[in-house]
Design a protein around this motif. Structure first.
Motif, short mmCIF file in Angstrom:
data_model
loop_
_atom_site.label_atom_id
_atom_site.label_comp_id
_atom_site.label_asym_id
_atom_site.label_seq_id
_atom_site.Cartn_x
_atom_site.Cartn_y
_atom_site.Cartn_z
N ASN A 7 -3.21 -11.50 13.27
CA ASN A 7 -3.30 -10.13 12.65
C ASN A 7 -1.81 -9.69 12.11
O ASN A 7 -0.94 -9.88 12.94
N LYS A 31 0.52 -0.53 4.19
CA LYS A 31 0.44 -0.37 5.70
C LYS A 31 -1.15 -0.71 6.18
O LYS A 31 -1.49 0.03 7.03
N ASN A 32 -1.81 -1.36 5.47
CA ASN A 32 -3.25 -1.79 5.79
C ASN A 32 -3.13 -3.05 6.72
O ASN A 32 -2.28 -3.69 6.83
N HIS A 33 -4.21 -2.90 7.60
CA HIS A 33 -4.53 -4.31 8.47
C HIS A 33 -5.15 -5.44 7.78
O HIS A 33 -5.93 -5.28 7.08
N CYS A 90 -0.61 -9.52 -1.39
CA CYS A 90 -1.64 -8.66 -0.52
C CYS A 90 -2.83 -8.46 -1.64
O CYS A 90 -2.47 -8.01 -2.81
N TRP A 114 0.24 -6.46 9.66
CA TRP A 114 0.35 -5.17 9.08
C TRP A 114 1.05 -5.27 7.70
O TRP A 114 2.14 -5.94 7.91
N CYS A 115 0.50 -5.03 6.71
CA CYS A 115 1.11 -5.22 5.19
C CYS A 115 2.21 -3.83 5.18
O CYS A 115 2.00 -2.95 5.58
N ASP A 116 3.39 -4.34 4.88
CA ASP A 116 4.55 -3.27 4.54
C ASP A 116 4.45 -2.42 3.29
O ASP A 116 5.11 -1.55 3.18
N LYS A 157 1.13 -8.04 14.27
CA LYS A 157 0.42 -7.30 15.56
C LYS A 157 0.57 -8.16 16.64
O LYS A 157 -0.04 -9.32 16.88
N ALA A 175 5.61 -7.98 5.83
CA ALA A 175 4.60 -7.83 6.58
C ALA A 175 5.30 -7.79 8.07
O ALA A 175 6.33 -8.32 8.31
#
Length: 369
Positions: free
Chosen positions: A53, A60-62, A91, A55-57, A118, A115
């Motif tokens: 998992n 900001k979505n998972h 992405c 988080w996109c920079d 997590k 990214a």
């Protein structure tokens, strides 16, 4: 003639194996088609699956583990003899590009840019998991006998420490050996609890319907019963009950209101009592005289005259006895004769009663004649 795949097994007449080598060489195409369009730059387009998992920079979505992308794969180095590959992908939620590469030293993937990971990693030693044997340690176990003997001693000590836990695990597993019996008892328990819950739900619905409630009722406790026993509720009287009580109160009242005697006037009370006693005495005197026989004077003989005189004296004596009244004043009692009573009555404005016995003494007739 358009492009053809090399799997159609059709060889044209001008095909020369020595010159073309294969059908892809004859058609001047790569076996991977569009995936190999940047092969001259050392880039191959592959199907990449996200290893964990992130988080996109950019947006900001998972992005969950297992999401697949068309990534550009290229070699960027070696870890000893193991090549290190880098993957670049776009992405699917924004225009940001994510770059990741392999890490042969830790058998993992590293995020280069675009990214952040997590963090869900843990230490295998802290979780008491089985650790993988390092390559150097494995080589020593195979070549060094003394190191192997020392390693076996450490393994025996670990076994002694873990033996109680292993025994508990074995005992716990032996309880579930007869799975059919355990399943039967568990289902029987569930059926009993389900019946109890159904009865309780039925009672709760009845209470909610009666009280017009729309909230869930909590289980009844012993403390609630004790608290409810201390409380008393009284429903207000209805309109009919109030009207009935009012009518009952009105019907119990006296018809004529009595004038209360003043407590602060003892003299007035005494006069009222004296007046009442005088009235009672006069009535008793009148009744006593009415019951006495009328005396008539007999002129036939002297014997009859004596009888009349005797009867007259007896009647006056009875009248005086019956007319005697008692007047009470404080703790003293006075006996008043009819004559004194008549005098007191004249002073109060009453006329004394005369005797009802006729007197024939003044008659012209002579009893001796």
């Amino acid at each position: 003639m358009g492009e053809r795949k090399g799997t159609n097994k059709y060889y044209p007449p001008d095909f020369d194996p020595a010159k073309h080598g294969s059908l892809n060489g004859y058609h001047k195409t790569h076996a991977l088609r569009e995936r190999a369009r940047k092969l001259s730059q050392g880039i191959l387009i592959i199907r990449f699956e996200m290893p964990y998992n992130i988080w996109c920079d950019g947006c900001k979505n998972h992005i969950g583990m297992g999401v697949r992308y068309n990534a550009e794969k290229k070699k960027v180095g070696n870890y000893y003899s193991t090549p290190i590959y880098r993957f670049r992908m776009k992405c699917h939620l924004c225009v940001n590009y994510i770059e990741m590469q392999t890490d042969p030293a830790t058998c993992d993937y590293l995020i280069v840019s675009g990214a952040r990971r997590k963090e869900e990693r843990w230490d295998m030693a802290e979780n008491e998991q089985i650790l993988t044997t390092e390559r150097t340690e494995k080589e020593k176990l195979e070549t060094d006998a003394m190191f192997k003997l020392d390693h076996e001693g450490k393994d025996k000590e670990k076994l002694k420490k873990a033996l109680p836990s292993l025994t508990d695990i074995i005992d716990y597993q032996s309880r579930w050996k007869d799975d059919y019996q355990l399943n039967s008892s568990l289902r029987r328990k569930f059926r009993t609890e389900k019946k109890v819950l159904a009865d309780q739900e039925k009672k709760d619905r009845a209470v909610m319907t009666r009280t017009n409630l729309s909230i869930n009722l909590l289980p009844e406790k012993e403390e609630d019963k004790k608290l409810a026993a201390l409380l008393t509720y009284q429903t207000p009287d209805s309109c009919e009950e109030k009207q009935h009580s009012k009518r009952k109160e009105i019907s119990s009242r006296p018809w004529f209101s009595t004038t209360p005697t003043s407590i602060k006037a003892p003299a007035g009370s005494l006069l009222h009592r004296i007046n009442q006693q005088s009235k009672e005495a006069a009535v008793a005197k009148a009744l006593g005289s009415s019951h006495s026989p009328l005396v008539r004077k007999r002129i036939e003989s002297s014997e009859s005259g004596a009888t009349v005189t005797q009867r007259q004296s007896d009647a006056e004596l009875d009248t005086r006895k019956k007319g005697t009244s008692e007047l009470t004043h404080g703790d003293e009692t006075a006996i008043v004769s009819p004559v004194e009573e008549g005098t007191a009555a004249q002073g109060r404005g009453f006329e004394p009663l005369t005797s009802l016995v006729p007197d024939y003494n003044d008659s012209d007739s002579d009893p001796g004649q």
